[in-house]
Design a protein around this motif. Structure first.
Motif, PDB file in Angstrom:
ATOM      1  N   ASN A 145      39.275  42.205  33.710  1.00 48.68           N
ATOM      2  CA  ASN A 145      40.189  41.070  33.809  1.00 48.68           C
ATOM      3  C   ASN A 145      40.676  40.855  35.238  1.00 48.68           C
ATOM      4  O   ASN A 145      40.740  39.724  35.725  1.00 48.68           O
ATOM      5  CB  ASN A 145      41.392  41.290  32.892  1.00 48.68           C
ATOM      6  N   THR A 146      41.024  41.947  35.899  1.00 45.25           N
ATOM      7  CA  THR A 146      41.520  41.832  37.268  1.00 45.25           C
ATOM      8  C   THR A 146      40.513  41.126  38.167  1.00 45.25           C
ATOM      9  O   THR A 146      40.876  40.268  38.975  1.00 45.25           O
ATOM     10  CB  THR A 146      41.839  43.225  37.849  1.00 45.25           C
ATOM     11  N   TYR A 147      39.245  41.475  37.997  1.00 49.26           N
ATOM     12  CA  TYR A 147      38.235  40.941  38.903  1.00 49.26           C
ATOM     13  C   TYR A 147      37.642  39.614  38.435  1.00 49.26           C
ATOM     14  O   TYR A 147      37.337  38.737  39.244  1.00 49.26           O
ATOM     15  CB  TYR A 147      37.107  41.956  39.098  1.00 49.26           C
ATOM     16  N   TYR A 148      37.462  39.432  37.125  1.00 53.88           N
ATOM     17  CA  TYR A 148      36.664  38.312  36.631  1.00 53.88           C
ATOM     18  C   TYR A 148      37.419  37.251  35.851  1.00 53.88           C
ATOM     19  O   TYR A 148      36.831  36.226  35.500  1.00 53.88           O
ATOM     20  CB  TYR A 148      35.539  38.837  35.724  1.00 53.88           C
ATOM     21  N   LEU A 149      38.711  37.450  35.551  1.00 51.72           N
ATOM     22  CA  LEU A 149      39.340  36.542  34.592  1.00 51.72           C
ATOM     23  C   LEU A 149      39.343  35.083  35.042  1.00 51.72           C
ATOM     24  O   LEU A 149      39.325  34.172  34.210  1.00 51.72           O
ATOM     25  CB  LEU A 149      40.756  37.014  34.240  1.00 51.72           C
ATOM     26  N   ASN A 150      39.347  34.838  36.346  1.00 53.22           N
ATOM     27  CA  ASN A 150      39.306  33.445  36.801  1.00 53.22           C
ATOM     28  C   ASN A 150      37.934  32.816  36.608  1.00 53.22           C
ATOM     29  O   ASN A 150      37.747  31.619  36.861  1.00 53.22           O
ATOM     30  CB  ASN A 150      39.721  33.343  38.276  1.00 53.22           C
ATOM     31  N   GLN A 151      36.949  33.624  36.111  1.00 57.50           N
ATOM     32  CA  GLN A 151      35.624  33.088  35.811  1.00 57.50           C
ATOM     33  C   GLN A 151      35.350  33.034  34.304  1.00 57.50           C
ATOM     34  O   GLN A 151      34.286  32.588  33.884  1.00 57.50           O
ATOM     35  CB  GLN A 151      34.543  33.951  36.472  1.00 57.50           C
ATOM     36  N   PHE A 152      36.294  33.527  33.476  1.00 56.67           N
ATOM     37  CA  PHE A 152      36.068  33.538  32.027  1.00 56.67           C
ATOM     38  C   PHE A 152      35.804  32.129  31.501  1.00 56.67           C
ATOM     39  O   PHE A 152      36.417  31.174  31.985  1.00 56.67           O
ATOM     40  CB  PHE A 152      37.304  34.099  31.314  1.00 56.67           C
ATOM     41  N   PRO A 153      34.907  31.997  30.489  1.00 58.75           N
ATOM     42  CA  PRO A 153      34.068  33.034  29.866  1.00 58.75           C
ATOM     43  C   PRO A 153      32.904  33.405  30.782  1.00 58.75           C
ATOM     44  O   PRO A 153      32.468  32.584  31.600  1.00 58.75           O
ATOM     45  CB  PRO A 153      33.568  32.361  28.587  1.00 58.75           C
ATOM     46  N   ILE A 154      32.387  34.628  30.607  1.00 61.52           N
ATOM     47  CA  ILE A 154      31.278  35.083  31.448  1.00 61.52           C
ATOM     48  C   ILE A 154      30.192  35.740  30.608  1.00 61.52           C
ATOM     49  O   ILE A 154      30.436  36.220  29.507  1.00 61.52           O
ATOM     50  CB  ILE A 154      31.747  36.098  32.516  1.00 61.52           C
ATOM     51  N   GLU A 155      28.988  35.737  31.167  1.00 60.00           N
ATOM     52  CA  GLU A 155      27.893  36.578  30.688  1.00 60.00           C
ATOM     53  C   GLU A 155      27.447  37.397  31.890  1.00 60.00           C
ATOM     54  O   GLU A 155      27.156  36.832  32.955  1.00 60.00           O
ATOM     55  CB  GLU A 155      26.726  35.734  30.147  1.00 60.00           C
TER      56      GLU A 155
END
Length: 271
Positions: free
Chosen positions: A80-90
């Motif tokens: 979440n810390t690193y990727y949440l601004n890109q959610f949803p992700i694969e």
């Protein structure tokens, strides 16, 4: 004499008709017999080769507790810390820089820190960092790691080693504040998959000096859940969760089992 010859002819004709009828009957019997011999066995064979209808195999689902997935929940904090601004992700669609920076970030910051923040590290170490969280056969490309604040290379790759480049005299790229709340988890033994479901309250971005959270969101940078006003002392995720939990979507983290027996993140979906 003439009458006798006529009677003999009549008898002879009757006899011929009798024999003809017998031959016709014999031929009919032969034809029917041949037909039975040819078609019935094949029909019986077809009937006998029909496989019994089997019930569709049901997936074996095992429900998991929060304790059962505690290690994965710790890793999800970093996801979440690193990727949440890109959610949803694969994960298979992540940019190569995001893979390298995340793997390095976890090697520096995860519970059993693998390297120091200013240390050089080898190509083989990077492979270990990536494999640990994405899987043994995860595809990526070794290359320079660019500073998250876009201040040139953070590490330069010379083909064998990642070399730390200088000192970057600025704050980090910042991060979004959030808090996760466990909903449920399950493991599909048939499909070798696992799903962890959370509800997440997202706070605003922290960069440099972090003040109190001013806004809270249902989804990353999405619909506002709550905005602080002047004099508002509320600064607690838990209070907001208890008040708004029924309005929050479920965020699902999907994993697949690798050859090592560990489960690796494949995607994050907000439902």
């Amino acid at each position: 004499m003439k009458e006798e010859r006529i009677e003999d002819s009549v008898a002879e004709i009757k006899e011929k008709k009798k024999f003809k009828g017998i031959w016709v009957l014999i031929l009919l019997v032969l034809i029917v017999g041949i037909g039975i011999g040819v078609f019935v066995p094949s029909l019986l064979k077809k009937e006998g080769t029909k496989k019994p209808v089997q019930e569709e195999e049901k997936d074996e689902i095992i429900e998991l507790s929060e304790v059962d997935v505690s290690n994965y929940l710790e890793a999800i904090e970093h996801v979440n810390t690193y990727y949440l601004n890109q959610f949803p992700i694969e994960t298979k669609n992540l940019k190569n820089q995001d893979i390298l920076k995340y793997a390095w970030y976890l090697a520096v910051d995860y519970r059993d820190r693998k390297i120091d923040i200013n240390s050089d590290f080898s190509k083989e170490q990077m492979k270990q960092f990536v494999s640990r969280f994405f899987g043994e056969d995860f595809t990526y490309q070794d290359e320079d790691i660019i500073c998250p604040a876009n201040d040139g290379p953070l590490f330069q790759f010379d083909g064998e080693t990642y070399h730390r480049v200088g000192v970057h005299g600025h704050d980090g790229a910042g991060y979004y504040r959030f808090k996760n709340y466990f909903v449920g988890a399950s493991r599909n033994e048939t499909q070798d998959t696992m799903e962890i479901q959370l509800k997440v309250i997202y706070g605003d971005r922290c960069s440099g000096t972090c003040a109190g959270v001013q806004q809270y969101f249902k989804t990353p940078n999405g619909e506002v859940l709550y905005t602080r006003t002047e004099g508002d002392l509320l600064d607690h995720f838990d209070e907001l969760y208890n008040q708004y939990k029924d309005e929050l979507p479920i965020t699902s983290y999907f994993y697949r089992k690798g050859d090592s027996g560990n489960y690796y993140l494949e995607s994050v979906q907000i439902q």
